[in-house]
Scaffold this motif. Structure first.
Motif: not given
Length: 160
Positions: A31-35, A48-57
């Motif tokens: 859902v809205d959690d990831m490991i 992590k850097r890539n995901l932070f660029k694409e999503f608010e997390m």
């Protein structure tokens, strides 16, 4: 994830894997959690850097608790349990002071749907059985009893 060269698992479509230089990085989403885990620290940092660029997390750090499972690390390894989850179920059902049993159900239990028996709250029964099914992931000793009570989901009675 394909953009970052991750391969989606065939057995679990929420799991993404990347193998690089003999190392592996895993990302699993619920859902809205990831490991994010693995043995490739450089790739984990880049992911992590890539995901932070694409999503608010937010990065919540080392995994401690997810989906009712507690995760503890020590020199001996990683240990999981659902102690809090079990205590919550016992509190919800008014059984917090119950006595533990080695076998939660005898094999020849005799449970069945009986004509005229008092019905149980179907929604409450189904929610509880769902929680017990989830609990059996870390407590396989409960699988038989959970399998039996799940047979009565459509028409639960108080005996069940």
């Amino acid at each position: 994830m394909k953009k970052y060269e991750y391969r989606q698992s065939n057995s679990d479509h929420t799991l993404f894997l990347k193998k690089r230089n003999g190392k592996i990085t895993c990302l699993i989403i619920y859902v809205d959690d990831m490991i994010i885990t693995g043995d490739d620290e450089k790739e984990i940092s880049q992911l992590k850097r890539n995901l932070f660029k694409e999503f608010e997390m937010k990065d919540l750090g080392a995994l401690k608790y997810l989906l009712g499972i507690e995760v503890k690390r020590s020199k001996q390894g990683i240990f999981i349990n659902q102690r809090k989850y079990v205590l919550d179920i016992l509190a919800e059902t008014g059984m917090i002071d119950c006595e533990p049993a080695d076998t939660p159900m005898v094999q020849n239990h005799g449970l069945q749907i009986r004509e005229g028996a008092k019905r149980a709250d179907r929604g409450k029964y189904q929610r509880l059985v769902g929680k017990l099914i989830y609990l059996s992931h870390t407590r396989p000793d409960l699988a038989y009893a959970v399998g039996v009570v799940s047979q009565f989901m459509h028409a639960p009675q108080e005996e069940h």
